[in-house]
Design a protein around this motif. Structure first.
Motif, PDB file in Angstrom:
ATOM      1  N   ILE A 184       0.815  -1.056  -0.183  1.00  0.00           N
ATOM      2  CA  ILE A 184      -0.028   0.177   0.116  1.00  0.00           C
ATOM      3  C   ILE A 184       0.983   1.153  -0.089  1.00  0.00           C
ATOM      4  O   ILE A 184       1.903   1.365   0.723  1.00  0.00           O
ATOM      5  CB  ILE A 184      -0.959   0.009   1.263  1.00  0.00           C
ATOM      6  N   HIS A 185       0.457   2.248  -0.872  1.00  0.00           N
ATOM      7  CA  HIS A 185       1.426   3.509  -0.819  1.00  0.00           C
ATOM      8  C   HIS A 185       0.346   4.658  -0.597  1.00  0.00           C
ATOM      9  O   HIS A 185      -0.532   4.586  -1.451  1.00  0.00           O
ATOM     10  CB  HIS A 185       1.869   3.616  -2.190  1.00  0.00           C
ATOM     11  N   VAL A 186       0.897   5.475   0.108  1.00  0.00           N
ATOM     12  CA  VAL A 186       0.202   6.682   0.573  1.00  0.00           C
ATOM     13  C   VAL A 186       1.126   7.696   0.559  1.00  0.00           C
ATOM     14  O   VAL A 186       2.184   7.730   0.972  1.00  0.00           O
ATOM     15  CB  VAL A 186      -0.449   6.462   2.168  1.00  0.00           C
ATOM     16  N   ASN A 209      -3.350  -0.457  11.730  1.00  0.00           N
ATOM     17  CA  ASN A 209      -4.602  -1.339  11.937  1.00  0.00           C
ATOM     18  C   ASN A 209      -5.487  -1.289  10.917  1.00  0.00           C
ATOM     19  O   ASN A 209      -6.722  -2.003  10.956  1.00  0.00           O
ATOM     20  CB  ASN A 209      -5.233  -0.665  13.229  1.00  0.00           C
ATOM     21  N   SER A 210      -5.284  -0.447   9.730  1.00  0.00           N
ATOM     22  CA  SER A 210      -6.253  -0.478   8.584  1.00  0.00           C
ATOM     23  C   SER A 210      -5.486  -0.482   7.273  1.00  0.00           C
ATOM     24  O   SER A 210      -4.240   0.042   7.156  1.00  0.00           O
ATOM     25  CB  SER A 210      -6.985   0.926   8.703  1.00  0.00           C
ATOM     26  N   ASN A 211      -5.943  -1.001   6.183  1.00  0.00           N
ATOM     27  CA  ASN A 211      -5.427  -1.248   4.715  1.00  0.00           C
ATOM     28  C   ASN A 211      -6.460  -0.313   3.820  1.00  0.00           C
ATOM     29  O   ASN A 211      -6.179  -0.405   2.708  1.00  0.00           O
ATOM     30  CB  ASN A 211      -5.315  -2.555   4.368  1.00  0.00           C
ATOM     31  N   ASP A 212      -7.440   0.517   4.535  1.00  0.00           N
ATOM     32  CA  ASP A 212      -8.443   1.230   3.725  1.00  0.00           C
ATOM     33  C   ASP A 212      -7.874   2.489   3.257  1.00  0.00           C
ATOM     34  O   ASP A 212      -8.044   3.381   4.007  1.00  0.00           O
ATOM     35  CB  ASP A 212      -9.678   1.113   4.582  1.00  0.00           C
ATOM     36  N   VAL A 213      -7.199   2.476   2.174  1.00  0.00           N
ATOM     37  CA  VAL A 213      -6.795   3.685   1.752  1.00  0.00           C
ATOM     38  C   VAL A 213      -7.753   4.763   1.287  1.00  0.00           C
ATOM     39  O   VAL A 213      -7.457   6.038   1.594  1.00  0.00           O
ATOM     40  CB  VAL A 213      -5.703   3.515   0.439  1.00  0.00           C
ATOM     41  N   LYS A 214      -8.802   4.079   0.941  1.00  0.00           N
ATOM     42  CA  LYS A 214      -9.719   5.255   0.658  1.00  0.00           C
ATOM     43  C   LYS A 214     -10.539   6.058   1.691  1.00  0.00           C
ATOM     44  O   LYS A 214     -10.662   7.028   1.761  1.00  0.00           O
ATOM     45  CB  LYS A 214     -11.038   4.600  -0.186  1.00  0.00           C
ATOM     46  N   VAL A 227      -4.303  13.686   0.590  1.00  0.00           N
ATOM     47  CA  VAL A 227      -3.885  12.649   0.861  1.00  0.00           C
ATOM     48  C   VAL A 227      -4.419  11.540  -0.210  1.00  0.00           C
ATOM     49  O   VAL A 227      -5.343  11.646  -0.699  1.00  0.00           O
ATOM     50  CB  VAL A 227      -4.553  11.870   2.150  1.00  0.00           C
ATOM     51  N   GLU A 228      -3.398  10.876  -1.027  1.00  0.00           N
ATOM     52  CA  GLU A 228      -3.657  10.152  -1.985  1.00  0.00           C
ATOM     53  C   GLU A 228      -3.030   8.511  -1.705  1.00  0.00           C
ATOM     54  O   GLU A 228      -2.058   8.620  -1.227  1.00  0.00           O
ATOM     55  CB  GLU A 228      -2.973  10.460  -3.448  1.00  0.00           C
ATOM     56  N   GLY A 229      -3.915   7.510  -1.742  1.00  0.00           N
ATOM     57  CA  GLY A 229      -3.692   6.257  -1.303  1.00  0.00           C
ATOM     58  C   GLY A 229      -3.811   5.206  -2.561  1.00  0.00           C
ATOM     59  O   GLY A 229      -4.386   5.383  -3.410  1.00  0.00           O
ATOM     60  N   ALA A 230      -3.022   4.346  -2.763  1.00  0.00           N
ATOM     61  CA  ALA A 230      -3.254   3.124  -3.480  1.00  0.00           C
ATOM     62  C   ALA A 230      -2.696   1.860  -3.166  1.00  0.00           C
ATOM     63  O   ALA A 230      -1.789   1.795  -2.421  1.00  0.00           O
ATOM     64  CB  ALA A 230      -2.375   3.720  -5.082  1.00  0.00           C
ATOM     65  N   ASP A 231      -3.508   0.818  -3.422  1.00  0.00           N
ATOM     66  CA  ASP A 231      -3.115  -0.595  -3.490  1.00  0.00           C
ATOM     67  C   ASP A 231      -2.186  -0.946  -4.586  1.00  0.00           C
ATOM     68  O   ASP A 231      -2.875  -1.463  -5.573  1.00  0.00           O
ATOM     69  CB  ASP A 231      -4.503  -1.580  -2.711  1.00  0.00           C
ATOM     70  N   HIS A 267       5.876  10.048   1.736  1.00  0.00           N
ATOM     71  CA  HIS A 267       5.411   8.888   1.359  1.00  0.00           C
ATOM     72  C   HIS A 267       5.471   8.006   2.529  1.00  0.00           C
ATOM     73  O   HIS A 267       6.152   7.904   3.273  1.00  0.00           O
ATOM     74  CB  HIS A 267       6.232   8.249   0.316  1.00  0.00           C
ATOM     75  N   ILE A 268       4.516   6.984   2.581  1.00  0.00           N
ATOM     76  CA  ILE A 268       4.646   5.845   3.348  1.00  0.00           C
ATOM     77  C   ILE A 268       4.133   4.621   2.744  1.00  0.00           C
ATOM     78  O   ILE A 268       3.067   4.658   1.846  1.00  0.00           O
ATOM     79  CB  ILE A 268       3.353   6.273   4.638  1.00  0.00           C
TER      80      ILE A 268
END
Length: 438
Positions: A184-186, A209-214, A227-231, A267-268
């Motif tokens: 996961i990239h944020v 505790n979460s993988n829900d990037v949305k 904030v932009e996240g992507a699996d 980036h994380i």
């Protein structure tokens, strides 16, 4: 021009000069010895020829030709190193097989537009008699020096099992073996550095505790922070930018990286899962045993052949393979185990042995056949498919680590060779030649 760049140019084989131009061969009417290297002499014409070739190649590459005095010292040093290596070639009795030499010359011929050695010889000798023979000798010297370097330098390279293990765990090693990571990239961007870092720290805590990037995008994005996240799914580490893959390779599943600050924000990355390359290296292996009769000072090749044929006839008459191997085989290692070589992979043995091993039906005894080691009879007792992925990865790691060390070890070896070789420079104007090995 920098000295190092010139050295790299001089490393290139002189063969290219013959196929890129019609460089004349210089032969001074009254030649003289300008340096002695061991039992070999360097002539003034050698130096003139080398300088002309180097200048020609530099001009062809549209590079500046250095001053003549600097160039001649560099060329002389290269000639000294070359002759010092050829002295070692002579000392160790190295030879190049005629076929290997012909193949190398033919490769140069093809590159120059000639389809055969005969046509190439006619083409070169039309330029100047003896040109083909001169080129052939230079190719031979090149091949001999390459063989010498492989023998001498490779023996200096030491790679431990721990070195291999560490490499395979490294980002470079993981990428090399095709490891894949589900990541996961944020990215957190904005103008206010303080607000940006505070938000990034909160997101990092949430990612534990979460993988829900949305959900993270909706929760933390505002007028000041985006904030932009992507699996990213599974992808080879080699496809991820080197700086990021280096961070990911150290993580365990479920862990996140520290904040990675870049020009476009912070980036994380979070590693969800890791897996190796799904493509397995399945190799056909043969459980093999053999009997070897080796010619010696007291066993002539004819007697060795007669002995193996006698043993073969006894086997066909019902003789016990293990007993005959233990009694007569010239291979003491396998003879103790009834001729057993264990599980053998293709490529482990010499080609003649490989060919028989892979063609004979399981359980049958081969006809006697000859290799460089002597006369053999073999039997394949079983065949299996074996996953050799781990072994191939270790072999690849050793190769990469060896190649990485080769240049530095070559440099050290050449320096030692130069220091330990008798060199006398006859031309006093060249006494201050740079003695650096490369």
């Amino acid at each position: 021009m920098k000295t190092q760049n010139l050295k790299q140019l001089f490393k290139a084989t002189a063969l290219a000069l013959f196929i890129s131009s019609s460089m004349p061969t210089f032969a001074a009417p009254t030649d003289q010895v300008i340096a002695v290297v061991g039992d070999r002499a360097i002539l003034k014409s050698d130096l003139i020829q080398g300088m002309a070739e180097a200048a020609h190649q530099l001009q062809a590459q549209k590079k500046e030709v250095p001053p003549a005095q600097f160039l001649q010292r560099q060329i002389l040093n290269q000639l000294i190193i070359q002759n010092a290596q050829l002295e070692q070639v002579k000392r160790y009795g190295l030879k190049i097989e005629e076929k290997t030499l012909n193949d190398a010359v033919l490769k140069v011929a093809n590159q120059s537009g000639s389809s055969s050695l005969e046509a190439f010889q006619q083409k070169l000798d039309a330029m100047a008699p003896g040109t083909y023979e001169g080129l052939r000798n230079r190719i031979s010297d090149d091949l001999l020096i390459q063989r010498l370097r492989q023998q001498q330098v490779m023996s200096r390279i030491k790679i431990s099992d721990q070195d291999v293990e560490n490499f395979l765990k490294s980002p470079e090693g993981q990428a090399a073996v095709g490891s894949q990571a589900h990541v996961i990239h944020v990215r957190i961007s904005g103008e206010n550095a303080t607000e940006l870092e505070n938000t990034a720290k909160q997101i990092k805590a949430e990612l534990n505790n979460s993988n829900d990037v949305k959900a993270l995008e909706q929760k933390f994005s505002n007028d000041q922070v985006k904030v932009e996240g992507a699996d990213m799914g599974f992808r080879p580490l080699s496809d991820i930018p080197a700086e990021l893959s280096a961070r990911v390779s150290t993580l365990n599943a479920g862990q996140t990286t520290d904040l990675i600050k870049a020009q476009d924000g912070i980036h994380i990355l979070k590693l969800l899962e890791r897996k190796g390359n799904e493509q397995k290296a399945l190799v056909t292996q043969y459980e093999t045993r053999h009997i070897l009769i080796k010619p010696t000072e007291v066993v002539s090749p004819e007697n060795a052949k007669q002995s193996i044929e006698s043993i073969f006839n006894r086997l066909k008459a019902g003789g016990d393979f293990a007993t005959l191997a233990a009694t007569y085989s010239s291979d003491p290692g396998s003879a103790r185990d009834g001729g057993s070589l264990g599980w053998v992979s293709p490529g482990m043995m010499v080609p003649e042995f490989d060919k028989v091993m892979q063609s004979i039906p399981t359980g049958e005894i081969s006809q006697p056949f000859e290799t460089q080691f002597g006369w053999h009879i073999l039997q394949v007792q079983d065949v299996r498919k074996q996953d050799m992925t781990a072994e191939y990865q270790k072999r690849m790691a050793r190769q990469i680590l060896g190649e990485r060390q080769f240049d530095s070890e070559l440099d050290s070896w050449l320096r030692e060779l130069r220091a330990n070789t008798y060199v006398e420079i006859k031309d006093k104007s060249l006494d201050d030649t740079n003695n650096q090995a490369k």
